[in-house]
Write an enzyme that holds these catalytic residues in place. Structure first.
Site: not given
Ligand code: SAH
Length: 355
Positions: A99, A112, A119, A123, A126, A340
């Site tokens: 995506e 983006c 991944c 987290c 996410c 995302c």
């Molecule tokens: N792996 C990298 C980049 C991808 S995520 C990282 O962790 O930074 C990009 C950003 O979106 C990160 O700050 C991540 O923590 C955040 N993110 C992921 N899922 C999210 C969600 N459901 N709501 C808000 N931010 C989110």
């Protein structure tokens, strides 16, 4: 540009100009052909050898057989009625889908991109991590997202953020290749100052990146004011305590002169209280940084809820009172399934249903 070991088995669009020269020379071609080919691949973003009309036909035929081009195929697109944001779903040559998001800002268009298929960082809030990691992307597949979107929209891309699916520093060699190629003067030439890489905080790679002499922005996903809360949200926090992550950020700033962005996703009742804001202000005191608050995008498989508007504003005020530079991320494409990885996820769920 540095030649590194990651060139083994790389496709032709992931090669640096010098590597392309070596390859073409090995094929018995004149060195100047490399510059022509590089311009076709990265400046004109050709998707077939056929269109490379200033290359000899014999060479084009040979390349078609020996060096198939990596082409991303758009399989779905959703456009926001609110702000014109578009989400693209691309199919890679091996059938995986990724995506990418196109956003229009007054200062230019931003894309983006994803850095991996899935991944493995886990987290908890996410969507991209729900199915784990399938594989990392090649530099060409990261470039392809930008090139394709520029072609599809017919508008120049001026900024790229590596904030889509995947942990970019978990795909280090290809990421650095991507950053050098996308900012190459002989290619699409996006200024390094307009490139941002977001990481969950892989400390050794953050030190390594500081030595690459790149002028890109590093964004750190902080999301909590202390180790205990961070560990509850992000498994990686158990490997690298905040003290180490922040030291790596300090080093990045020292070596590159680039101010760090801290991302902080606000989840109701988890990390959005007045006490959290105060603790965060204490933690970041003295850092030349910028905090980006992101009201969390709820993912249906997870229990987290978005913080209310007032909580977000209070949080911002508290930080600002302590002299910290704060912005609240403008919500883009709220009507096209925000978080995302969610478009990809719904596509894959549907594929499964249809099997
Ligand atoms: N792996 C990298 C980049 C991808 S995520 C990282 O962790 O930074 C990009 C950003 O979106 C990160 O700050 C991540 O923590 C955040 N993110 C992921 N899922 C999210 C969600 N459901 N709501 C808000 N931010 C989110």
């Amino acid at each position: 540009m540095k030649v590194d070991d990651a060139r083994e088995g790389l496709d032709i669009q992931s090669l640096y100009p010098e590597e392309l020269k070596t390859k073409l020379q090995a094929m018995g071609e004149k060195p100047f052909r490399a510059a022509q080919l590089f311009a076709w691949l990265h400046q004109k973003q050709a998707e077939t050898y056929r269109e490379m009309t200033n290359l000899p036909e014999g060479l084009r035929e040979r390349l078609s057989k020996e060096e198939p081009l990596t082409v991303l195929e758009p399989v779905d697109m959703r456009e926001s009625r609110i702000d014109g944001t578009r989400k693209y779903l691309f199919r890679l040559p091996d059938g995986n889908v990724i995506e990418s998001v196109w956003m229009k800002y007054h200062h230019g268009n931003s894309v983006c991109i994803s850095s991996q298929v899935g991944c493995r960082m886990g987290c908890r809030f996410c969507a991209s991590t729900l199915g784990g990691l399938t594989r990392s992307l090649r530099a060409s597949e990261m470039l392809g997202q930008v090139y394709r979107i520029q072609k599809l929209t017919g508008e120049r891309v001026s900024n790229v953020v590596v904030m889509g699916t995947g942990e970019p520093l978990d795909n280090y060699e290809q990421l650095v290749r991507f950053l050098r190629l996308i900012s190459s003067e002989q290619g699409i030439h996006i200024s390094q100052r307009n490139l941002t890489v977001s990481t969950c905080g892989l400390v050794p790679e953050m030190y390594r990146l500081a030595e690459e002499k790149l002028q890109i922005t590093l964004a750190l996903s902080l999301h909590a004011p202390n180790d205990e809360k961070r560990q509850a949200l992000m498994p990686i926090a158990s490997r690298y305590p905040l003290r180490e992550v922040l030291a790596a950020c300090g080093n990045y700033f020292e070596k590159t002169g680039r101010r760090i962005t801290f991302e902080y996703a606000l989840a109701a009742g988890e990390n959005d209280g007045g006490k959290d804001a105060e603790e965060l202000a204490g933690l970041l005191k003295g850092y030349n940084c910028h905090v980006n608050l992101i009201p969390i995008n709820p993912v249906k498989e997870r229990q987290f809820r978005r913080s209310g508007k007032k909580m977000v504003l209070d949080f911002q005020n508290k930080l600002e009172k302590c002299g910290i530079n704060v912005t609240i991320r403008r919500e883009m494409g709220g009507d096209i399934d925000g978080a995302c990885g969610q478009l990809r996820k719904s596509y894959m769920d549907n594929q499964e249903k249809n099997l």
